[in-house]
Write an enzyme that holds these catalytic residues in place. Structure first.
Site, short mmCIF file in Angstrom:
data_model
loop_
_atom_site.label_atom_id
_atom_site.label_comp_id
_atom_site.label_asym_id
_atom_site.label_seq_id
_atom_site.Cartn_x
_atom_site.Cartn_y
_atom_site.Cartn_z
N SER A 199 0.87 -1.29 -0.08
CA SER A 199 -0.10 0.05 -0.02
C SER A 199 0.96 1.27 -0.12
CB SER A 199 -0.79 0.01 1.25
OG SER A 199 -1.97 -0.98 1.08
N TYR A 234 -3.58 -2.08 -10.12
CA TYR A 234 -3.58 -2.05 -9.03
C TYR A 234 -2.41 -3.04 -8.20
CZ TYR A 234 -4.88 -2.44 -4.08
OH TYR A 234 -5.00 -2.63 -2.54
O1 DON Z 1 -4.94 -5.01 -1.84
C1 DON Z 1 -4.23 -5.23 -0.97
O2 DON Z 1 -4.91 -5.94 -0.03
C2 DON Z 1 -2.91 -5.33 -0.80
N1 DON Z 1 -2.37 -5.22 -2.19
C3 DON Z 1 -2.32 -3.89 -0.07
C4 DON Z 1 -2.89 -3.98 1.42
C5 DON Z 1 -2.11 -3.15 2.03
O3 DON Z 1 -0.76 -2.99 1.97
C6 DON Z 1 -2.54 -2.21 3.35
N2 DON Z 1 -1.65 -1.90 4.00
N3 DON Z 1 -1.39 -1.81 5.39
#
Ligand code: DON
Length: 308
Positions: A67, A192
């Protein structure tokens, strides 16, 4: 005359102090490729606006930034659309998990902010509307920011996240049903998962976030990536929304705008002074690095430097 803190000595001390916590918490395994990362890693890099870098531990080992990448895509989208972007995505902390579905339905397909998954999907969609090769341009943008062609999309993480990405697909379908995605669901999810799969080191991240410490100006070529006003506002979003429903606790303990990722990385910014990136894969229940948050808390305590 005030002397600057001895950052190297402070990072060395922090490293020793957090060692007992390294390995605690839970390594994210809902994306199976992330679950295979050894839990015993810890790295930290601090880079000042003068260009000096201080580092400790595994600061030069690549990890999945997840994220944290949402800040790069948000910056690109703000550069392309300015505040028009906020017609489609809000600016309030969500107070819910980063991948929660409930608010999206009750709030008519307008995600609370650009840093939760639903908001980042809208940002990815905005990029796809403007750029022919959005995936290539995101990679190029990040490589330029940290002056390293070694930054790559980790294809194993891409495959793993695609295979286990039902929740993000559900968010994308919801957004589409409310008319808040222009491109196809497949292309939005593809961009994404790619940007979330970016593999970077703490040293590269501390360099790449430098523009947020210097009023939106890129450190490598003096390009103005964001106006000073939008850089200030992006830092405000990091402070209020960057660590999801831990934003209050993070502001209380660390006192800096920050962005975390489930790969165990956190980047934090002290405007006009420095950026810091920390990595340790064990997470707390909100999905933020446990040892990483503690290390940042110690950093602002020992240096006496924070935004408050
Ligand atoms: O979409 C997701 O769940 C992951 N690619 C990213 C989530 C994430 O890093 C949330 N952070 N703390």
């Amino acid at each position: 005359m005030s002397t600057r803190p001895d950052y190297q000595a402070i990072l060395d001390e922090i490293h020793q102090e957090v060692l007992p916590q390294v390995g605690a918490g839970r390594v994210a395994d809902y994306i199976p490729a992330l679950g295979r990362v050894p839990a015993d890693r810890f790295g930290m890099a601090l880079r000042t606006v003068a260009g000096e870098t201080f580092k400790v531990g595994d600061a030069d080992e690549s990890f999945s930034i997840q994220s944290i990448s949402k800040v790069f895509t948000l910056t690109m989208a703000l550069g392309l659309e300015g505040e028009e972007l906020f017609r489609r995505v809000g600016r309030e902390p969500s107070g819910t998990a980063f991948n929660s579905l409930v608010q999206l339905e009750t709030e008519n397909g307008i995600p609370r902010n650009p840093l939760i998954n639903a908001g980042a999907l809208v940002v990815a969609d905005a990029l796809l509307s403007h750029l022919e090769d959005a995936k290539g341009e995101v990679l190029e943008f990040v490589r330029r920011l940290c002056e390293s062609d070694e930054v790559e999309y980790d294809q194993e993480v891409v495959r793993s996240e695609r295979a286990w990405g039902d929740r993000n697909a559900a968010l994308a379908h919801f957004l589409k049903s409310f008319g808040n995605l222009e491109s196809s669901i497949e292309s939005v999810l593809d961009l994404y998962v790619h940007h979330c799969s970016l593999a970077m080191t703490c040293s590269q991240l501390a360099a790449a976030f430098q523009f947020l410490a210097q009023g939106g100006k890129s450190p490598c070529d003096d390009r103005q990536l964001l106006t000073p006003s939008l850089a200030k506002r992006t830092n405000a979003l990091l402070l209020t929304c960057g660590v999801y429903d831990s934003a209050g606790d993070f502001a209380y303990r660390v006192g800096l705008p920050g962005k975390s990722g489930v790969g165990g990385g956190i980047v934090a910014v002290l405007p006009e002074r420095w950026c810091v990136a920390v990595w340790s894969p064990g997470l707390d229940p909100s999905g933020n690095s446990l040892a990483g948050t503690r290390a940042l808390e110690l950093l602002t305590t020992r240096t006496g430097e924070s935004i408050f």
